[in-house]
Design a protein around this motif. Structure first.
Motif, PDB file in Angstrom:
ATOM      1  N   ARG A 118       0.827  -1.202   0.000  1.00  0.00           N
ATOM      2  CA  ARG A 118       0.000   0.000   0.000  1.00  0.00           C
ATOM      3  C   ARG A 118       0.863   1.254   0.000  1.00  0.00           C
ATOM      4  N   ALA A 119       1.917   1.251   0.834  1.00  0.00           N
ATOM      5  CA  ALA A 119       2.799   2.411   0.900  1.00  0.00           C
ATOM      6  C   ALA A 119       3.477   2.657  -0.447  1.00  0.00           C
ATOM      7  N   SER A 120       3.921   1.585  -1.099  1.00  0.00           N
ATOM      8  CA  SER A 120       4.574   1.709  -2.396  1.00  0.00           C
ATOM      9  C   SER A 120       3.622   2.261  -3.443  1.00  0.00           C
ATOM     10  N   ASP A 121       2.383   1.752  -3.456  1.00  0.00           N
ATOM     11  CA  ASP A 121       1.391   2.206  -4.438  1.00  0.00           C
ATOM     12  C   ASP A 121       1.041   3.678  -4.233  1.00  0.00           C
ATOM     13  N   VAL A 122       0.847   4.075  -2.977  1.00  0.00           N
ATOM     14  CA  VAL A 122       0.463   5.462  -2.696  1.00  0.00           C
ATOM     15  C   VAL A 122       1.607   6.418  -3.066  1.00  0.00           C
ATOM     16  N   ALA A 123       2.839   6.043  -2.711  1.00  0.00           N
ATOM     17  CA  ALA A 123       3.981   6.897  -3.053  1.00  0.00           C
ATOM     18  C   ALA A 123       4.105   7.047  -4.571  1.00  0.00           C
ATOM     19  N   ALA A 124       3.976   5.952  -5.302  1.00  0.00           N
ATOM     20  CA  ALA A 124       4.086   6.014  -6.760  1.00  0.00           C
ATOM     21  C   ALA A 124       2.965   6.863  -7.360  1.00  0.00           C
ATOM     22  N   THR A 125       1.761   6.745  -6.824  1.00  0.00           N
ATOM     23  CA  THR A 125       0.619   7.506  -7.335  1.00  0.00           C
ATOM     24  C   THR A 125       0.874   9.008  -7.271  1.00  0.00           C
ATOM     25  N   HIS A 126       1.567   9.446  -6.227  1.00  0.00           N
ATOM     26  CA  HIS A 126       1.806  10.877  -6.032  1.00  0.00           C
ATOM     27  C   HIS A 126       3.187  11.319  -6.534  1.00  0.00           C
ATOM     28  N   GLY A 127       3.829  10.489  -7.351  1.00  0.00           N
ATOM     29  CA  GLY A 127       5.104  10.880  -7.959  1.00  0.00           C
ATOM     30  C   GLY A 127       6.254  10.954  -6.990  1.00  0.00           C
ATOM     31  N   ALA A 128       6.192  10.160  -5.913  1.00  0.00           N
ATOM     32  CA  ALA A 128       7.253  10.146  -4.914  1.00  0.00           C
ATOM     33  C   ALA A 128       7.986   8.811  -4.965  1.00  0.00           C
ATOM     34  N   ARG A 129       8.862   8.578  -3.995  1.00  0.00           N
ATOM     35  CA  ARG A 129       9.674   7.364  -4.018  1.00  0.00           C
ATOM     36  C   ARG A 129       9.664   6.704  -2.655  1.00  0.00           C
ATOM     37  N   LEU A 130       9.407   5.406  -2.639  1.00  0.00           N
ATOM     38  CA  LEU A 130       9.566   4.613  -1.423  1.00  0.00           C
ATOM     39  C   LEU A 130      11.034   4.218  -1.339  1.00  0.00           C
ATOM     40  N   VAL A 131      11.740   4.783  -0.386  1.00  0.00           N
ATOM     41  CA  VAL A 131      13.191   4.594  -0.311  1.00  0.00           C
ATOM     42  C   VAL A 131      13.538   3.214   0.227  1.00  0.00           C
ATOM     43  N   LYS A 132      12.875   2.827   1.326  1.00  0.00           N
ATOM     44  CA  LYS A 132      13.166   1.513   1.895  1.00  0.00           C
ATOM     45  C   LYS A 132      12.065   1.122   2.864  1.00  0.00           C
ATOM     46  N   THR A 133      12.009  -0.172   3.144  1.00  0.00           N
ATOM     47  CA  THR A 133      11.061  -0.714   4.108  1.00  0.00           C
ATOM     48  C   THR A 133      11.841  -1.339   5.247  1.00  0.00           C
ATOM     49  N   LEU A 134      11.336  -1.184   6.458  1.00  0.00           N
ATOM     50  CA  LEU A 134      12.021  -1.684   7.643  1.00  0.00           C
ATOM     51  C   LEU A 134      11.071  -2.570   8.453  1.00  0.00           C
ATOM     52  N   GLY A 135      10.357  -3.450   7.781  1.00  0.00           N
ATOM     53  CA  GLY A 135       9.426  -4.329   8.467  1.00  0.00           C
ATOM     54  C   GLY A 135       8.147  -3.611   8.830  1.00  0.00           C
ATOM     55  N   ASP A 136       8.150  -2.964   9.999  1.00  0.00           N
ATOM     56  CA  ASP A 136       6.957  -2.262  10.457  1.00  0.00           C
ATOM     57  C   ASP A 136       7.010  -0.768  10.144  1.00  0.00           C
ATOM     58  N   GLU A 137       7.949  -0.358   9.301  1.00  0.00           N
ATOM     59  CA  GLU A 137       8.104   1.061   8.994  1.00  0.00           C
ATOM     60  C   GLU A 137       8.590   1.233   7.558  1.00  0.00           C
ATOM     61  N   VAL A 138       8.142   2.304   6.904  1.00  0.00           N
ATOM     62  CA  VAL A 138       8.641   2.623   5.572  1.00  0.00           C
ATOM     63  C   VAL A 138       9.150   4.062   5.567  1.00  0.00           C
ATOM     64  N   LEU A 139      10.146   4.304   4.726  1.00  0.00           N
ATOM     65  CA  LEU A 139      10.700   5.639   4.535  1.00  0.00           C
ATOM     66  C   LEU A 139      10.420   6.059   3.098  1.00  0.00           C
ATOM     67  N   PHE A 140       9.817   7.244   2.936  1.00  0.00           N
ATOM     68  CA  PHE A 140       9.542   7.748   1.591  1.00  0.00           C
ATOM     69  C   PHE A 140      10.023   9.187   1.475  1.00  0.00           C
TER      70      PHE A 140
END
Length: 321
Positions: free
Chosen positions: A203-225
């Motif tokens: 979900r985080a990856s899809d939402v970031a891509a939709t708004h022209g941003a970048r999901l930098v990394k995932t840390l299990g229970d946390e994501v950085l964008f």
């Protein structure tokens, strides 16, 4: 496929399927045939993440020789120096190792029954063999498309900073954190926990891509964008936050892009804001809040943030007007 693979597939069966060519050379032979020094060849294999082989082990193929010859060609043409080659190899090895592991897990979970037998494993290997050419073609296409996107982002940043290769670039940084993950992990079985984490990351990856941003990394229970603008970051955060499922912290300011990641005080500030955010809320710093129009921002009391002094957080909400 070999007769042994009709029963339980062996490591040799898998290597024969995916690598195609059997190993024929030792470390010294692959170095000699490719024209790449033994020291550099060893550094490249280590950077790619492969275990060091004994000097007399026949572990390298004609494809390994061909790959090293391409490296030699780039070095002799002056396109790259040895340190750059090793850095590129490390980036490739780490990324491909995660990709390969991830894809293998997806394939096994999708194709194998809960208690697979030897015949199930053999069938999966047969299917993988048939799909391999398509996977390879799509992989190259996506890599080129992502490389184009990365180049476009760098060009836009260079234009904003009036630098050919900016070392510090302004952008919005956000962390989204699953609330009470430790407690929920104790309550779920392995499959349910895996589904929770994968669903969150997807979900985080899809939402970031939709708004022209970048999901930098995932840390299990946390994501950085990251996002180029405060408005894009705000849209991502408000699309992500859902009841008491998440808490999000964001900041805007200069960051240092390195190895596909981002570093600096802005990143640390976003992490601190995430730690103090309540479930179901988005906290932003004053810099990001100042770049937003059309949102509701509620100023909270100033508070200390470890290593950063006193910060001024704002709660971000959609406008009710």
């Amino acid at each position: 496929m070999s007769e042994s693979a009709r029963g339980r597939p062996t490591a040799e069966d898998i290597e024969r399927l995916l690598l195609g060519l059997p190993p024929r050379y030792t470390r010294e032979q692959v170095s000699s045939r490719s024209g790449v020094s033994p020291d550099l060849a060893a550094r490249i294999w280590r950077a790619l993440g492969f275990a060091q082989r004994a000097d007399d082990a026949v572990a390298f193929t004609d494809a390994d020789v061909a790959a090293l010859r391409r490296v030699r060609s780039m070095l002799h043409g002056g396109l790259l120096d040895e340190e750059t080659v090793v850095r590129m190899a490390r980036a490739l090895g780490q990324t491909m190792a995660r990709l390969a592991q991830w894809q293998a897990e997806i394939m096994t979970s999708a194709m194998l029954p809960p208690e697979p037998g030897d015949e199930d494993l053999a069938k999966m290997l047969d299917t993988a063999q048939g799909m391999l050419p398509d996977f390879e073609h799509v992989l190259i296409h996506v890599w080129r498309a992502q490389l184009a996107a990365a180049g476009t982002r760098l060009l836009a940043l260079a234009d904003l900073n009036d630098e050919p290769v900016p070392t510090r670039v302004p952008m919005a940084v956000g962390f989204a954190d699953l609330v009470a993950f430790t407690r929920r992990a104790r309550e779920l079985d392995e499959r349910e926990l895996a589904a929770l984490v994968e669903g969150f990351e997807s979900r985080a990856s899809d939402v970031a891509a939709t708004h022209g941003a970048r999901l930098v990394k995932t840390l299990g229970d946390e994501v950085l964008f990251t996002a180029p603008t405060a408005a894009q970051a705000a849209a991502i955060a408000l699309d992500l936050v859902d009841a008491d499922e998440l808490r999000i912290g964001m900041a805007y300011g200069p960051v240092v892009p390195m190895m596909g990641d981002v570093f600096g005080t802005t990143v640390n500030l976003a992490a601190r804001l995430t730690a103090i955010a309540r479930p179901g809320t988005v906290l932003v710093d004053a810099e990001l809040a100042g770049g937003l129009d059309g949102y509701e921002l509620r100023k909270l009391r100033r508070r200390p943030a470890r290593g950063l002094g006193v910060v001024q957080p704002y709660v971000l909400r959609r406008s009710t007007l």
